[in-house]
Design an enzyme around this catalytic site. Structure first.
Site, short mmCIF file in Angstrom:
data_model
loop_
_atom_site.label_atom_id
_atom_site.label_comp_id
_atom_site.label_asym_id
_atom_site.label_seq_id
_atom_site.Cartn_x
_atom_site.Cartn_y
_atom_site.Cartn_z
N ALA A 13 25.20 -27.23 110.00
CA ALA A 13 24.63 -27.89 108.81
C ALA A 13 23.34 -28.65 109.09
O ALA A 13 22.77 -29.26 108.19
CB ALA A 13 25.67 -28.83 108.21
N ALA A 14 22.85 -28.63 110.34
CA ALA A 14 21.68 -29.46 110.67
C ALA A 14 20.37 -28.87 110.17
O ALA A 14 19.40 -29.59 109.99
CB ALA A 14 21.62 -29.66 112.19
N ASP A 36 27.44 -29.82 113.63
CA ASP A 36 26.38 -29.05 114.30
C ASP A 36 26.29 -29.49 115.76
O ASP A 36 26.57 -30.65 116.08
CB ASP A 36 25.02 -29.28 113.62
CG ASP A 36 24.06 -28.11 113.84
OD1 ASP A 36 23.79 -27.37 112.88
OD2 ASP A 36 23.58 -27.93 115.00
N ASP A 64 30.05 -28.47 119.29
CA ASP A 64 29.78 -27.08 119.62
C ASP A 64 30.99 -26.29 119.11
O ASP A 64 32.09 -26.43 119.64
CB ASP A 64 29.63 -26.93 121.14
CG ASP A 64 29.44 -25.48 121.57
OD1 ASP A 64 29.59 -24.58 120.73
OD2 ASP A 64 29.16 -25.27 122.76
N GLN A 148 19.44 -5.19 117.03
CA GLN A 148 20.35 -6.34 117.10
C GLN A 148 21.81 -5.86 117.04
O GLN A 148 22.57 -6.26 116.16
CB GLN A 148 20.07 -7.29 115.94
CG GLN A 148 18.66 -7.89 116.01
CD GLN A 148 18.47 -9.01 115.04
OE1 GLN A 148 18.31 -8.78 113.85
NE2 GLN A 148 18.52 -10.22 115.54
N TYR A 151 24.60 -8.75 117.34
CA TYR A 151 24.58 -9.57 116.12
C TYR A 151 25.23 -8.78 114.98
O TYR A 151 26.09 -9.29 114.25
CB TYR A 151 23.13 -9.93 115.77
CG TYR A 151 22.98 -10.80 114.53
CD1 TYR A 151 23.14 -12.18 114.61
CD2 TYR A 151 22.70 -10.23 113.29
CE1 TYR A 151 23.02 -12.98 113.48
CE2 TYR A 151 22.57 -11.03 112.15
CZ TYR A 151 22.73 -12.40 112.26
OH TYR A 151 22.61 -13.18 111.13
N ALA A 153 27.34 -6.24 115.17
CA ALA A 153 28.79 -6.08 115.38
C ALA A 153 29.53 -7.36 115.01
O ALA A 153 30.58 -7.32 114.37
CB ALA A 153 29.06 -5.72 116.84
N LYS A 155 28.70 -9.61 112.87
CA LYS A 155 28.70 -9.83 111.42
C LYS A 155 29.60 -8.81 110.70
O LYS A 155 30.18 -9.12 109.66
CB LYS A 155 27.27 -9.81 110.88
CG LYS A 155 26.42 -10.98 111.37
CD LYS A 155 27.02 -12.34 110.98
CE LYS A 155 26.14 -13.51 111.35
NZ LYS A 155 26.73 -14.80 110.97
N VAL A 186 16.62 -14.60 105.54
CA VAL A 186 16.44 -15.90 104.89
C VAL A 186 15.43 -16.70 105.71
O VAL A 186 15.46 -16.66 106.95
CB VAL A 186 17.77 -16.67 104.81
CG1 VAL A 186 17.61 -17.95 103.99
CG2 VAL A 186 18.88 -15.80 104.22
P1 NAD Z 1 19.49 -21.50 111.92
O1 NAD Z 1 19.28 -21.12 113.33
O2 NAD Z 1 18.35 -21.97 111.13
O3 NAD Z 1 20.65 -22.59 111.81
C1 NAD Z 1 21.86 -22.44 112.49
C2 NAD Z 1 22.49 -23.79 112.75
O4 NAD Z 1 23.70 -23.56 113.46
C3 NAD Z 1 21.61 -24.70 113.63
O5 NAD Z 1 21.56 -25.99 113.09
C4 NAD Z 1 22.32 -24.68 114.97
O6 NAD Z 1 22.15 -25.87 115.72
C5 NAD Z 1 23.76 -24.46 114.55
N1 NAD Z 1 24.56 -23.89 115.63
C6 NAD Z 1 24.27 -22.80 116.39
N2 NAD Z 1 25.21 -22.63 117.32
C7 NAD Z 1 26.11 -23.63 117.16
C8 NAD Z 1 27.31 -24.01 117.83
N3 NAD Z 1 27.76 -23.33 118.90
N4 NAD Z 1 27.99 -25.07 117.37
C9 NAD Z 1 27.54 -25.79 116.32
N5 NAD Z 1 26.41 -25.48 115.66
C10 NAD Z 1 25.72 -24.42 116.07
O7 NAD Z 1 20.17 -20.24 111.23
P2 NAD Z 1 20.41 -19.90 109.69
O8 NAD Z 1 19.45 -18.87 109.30
O9 NAD Z 1 20.53 -21.15 108.90
O10 NAD Z 1 21.82 -19.19 109.83
C11 NAD Z 1 23.04 -19.69 109.29
C12 NAD Z 1 24.01 -18.53 109.21
O11 NAD Z 1 23.50 -17.55 108.32
C13 NAD Z 1 24.25 -17.82 110.54
O12 NAD Z 1 25.59 -17.45 110.65
C14 NAD Z 1 23.35 -16.59 110.43
O13 NAD Z 1 23.80 -15.54 111.24
C15 NAD Z 1 23.51 -16.28 108.95
N6 NAD Z 1 22.43 -15.46 108.38
C16 NAD Z 1 21.13 -15.83 108.52
C17 NAD Z 1 20.15 -15.00 107.98
C18 NAD Z 1 18.68 -15.34 108.10
O14 NAD Z 1 17.85 -14.42 107.94
N7 NAD Z 1 18.30 -16.57 108.32
C19 NAD Z 1 20.50 -13.83 107.30
C20 NAD Z 1 21.84 -13.50 107.18
C21 NAD Z 1 22.80 -14.33 107.73
#
Ligand code: NAD
Length: 259
Positions: A13-14, A36, A64, A148, A151, A153, A155, A186
């Protein structure tokens, strides 16, 4: 589900999509446990939210999600702080094809664990109030992504697990709806990982192909994914659904043809 005063736990959520989820849930009157591993960014996010909402409505827990004890502790702290738990969003995720085992650990194993712990708290048979779990997959959970593979797999795994658990929840009368969201690209910091050898390993050679894919599909705003989340949470008829969010078709649901 009527969202006012419900308690939600959001992992990752950060920043990025998780941060947009927290904002949207607070706007609907929820209380939110922000989980987070990035303590600095997590605190910064809470500080920003405190400028808009009562400080008592959020709590940040550095954690974590791949560490079982830390994850259990985060759930307990949020439950104890707010006195209930109604919503779990397993959103934390990474893109790492080099240390690919970590990708499976965070995107798949921790999502499974987050679902099980969430059910322990929310299942009606355990004395919980029921609730909703939303696991964040990706369009990469529905189609191949050549550069990827792990990644992708992980998902795909999120979707299979979520749909199976949704059926189990229904037959077992858990009182918990379980759904998944599959966004296209995104606009969040995760996209920068395709430029880094430490994330992409040998597939870094294909970064331009990935950039071309991003150009072709376009980038979604995190707030649109949050709109999808709220739609799932507010509609009590949805269970086992795979919500897709794309630039071309917006928010819609995946339809499976009979096998
Ligand atoms: P991001 O990297 O901007 O944010 C991910 C957050 O998760 C970060 O704040 C990070 O510190 C936290 N995080 C990572 N590993 C962690 C752990 N082990 N413990 C606790 N926190 C952890 O990524 P995002 O784009 O916001 O992605 C969020 C979700 O959406 C992910 O599951 C990603 O796979 C999925 N997603 C993203 C996209 C995209 O294009 N951005 C597309 C489809 C799905």
């Amino acid at each position: 589900m009527y969202l006012k005063d419900k308690v939600a736990l959001v992992t990752g959520a950060a920043q990025g999509i998780g941060k947009a989820f927290a904002q949207a849930l607070l706007e609907k009157g929820c209380k939110v446990g922000l989980v987070d591993q990035n303590a600095e960014l997590g605190k910064e996010s809470k500080d920003n939210l405190d400028k808009q909402f009562d400080t008592q409505r959020t709590i940040f827990i550095p954690c974590d999600v791949s560490d079982e004890e830390q994850l259990k502790d985060a759930f307990k702290k949020i439950f104890d702080s707010f006195g209930r738990l109604d919503i779990v969003v397993n959103n934390a995720g990474i893109n790492n094809e080099k240390n690919w085992e970590v990708t499976v650990q965070i995107n798949l194993i921790s999502m499974i664990r987050g679902t099980y712990i969430g059910l322990d708290y929310m299942k009606t048979e355990n004395g919980g109030n029921g609730g909703a779990i939303v696991n964040i997959s990706s369009l990469a959970g529905l189609m191949p992504v050549p550069y990827q593979p792990v990644y992708c797999a992980s998902k795909h795994g999120v979707i299979g697990f979520t749909r199976s658990m949704a059926m189990l929840s229904k037959t077992g009368n858990y009182g918990v709806r379980i759904n998944t969201i599959c966004p296209g690209f995104v606009n969040t910091p995760i996209l920068q990982t395709i430029e880094k050898e430490e994330n992409m390993g040998e597939y870094l050679a294909y970064k331009d192909e990935l950039k071309d894919m991003m150009k072709y599909y376009g980038l979604l705003a995190p707030s649109l994914i949050a709109e999808g989340l709220i739609k799932i949470l507010e509609d009590d008829t949805l269970n086992g659904e795979v919500m897709k969010i794309t630039t071309k078709r917006g928010i819609h649901f995946h339809e499976y043809s009979p096998l």
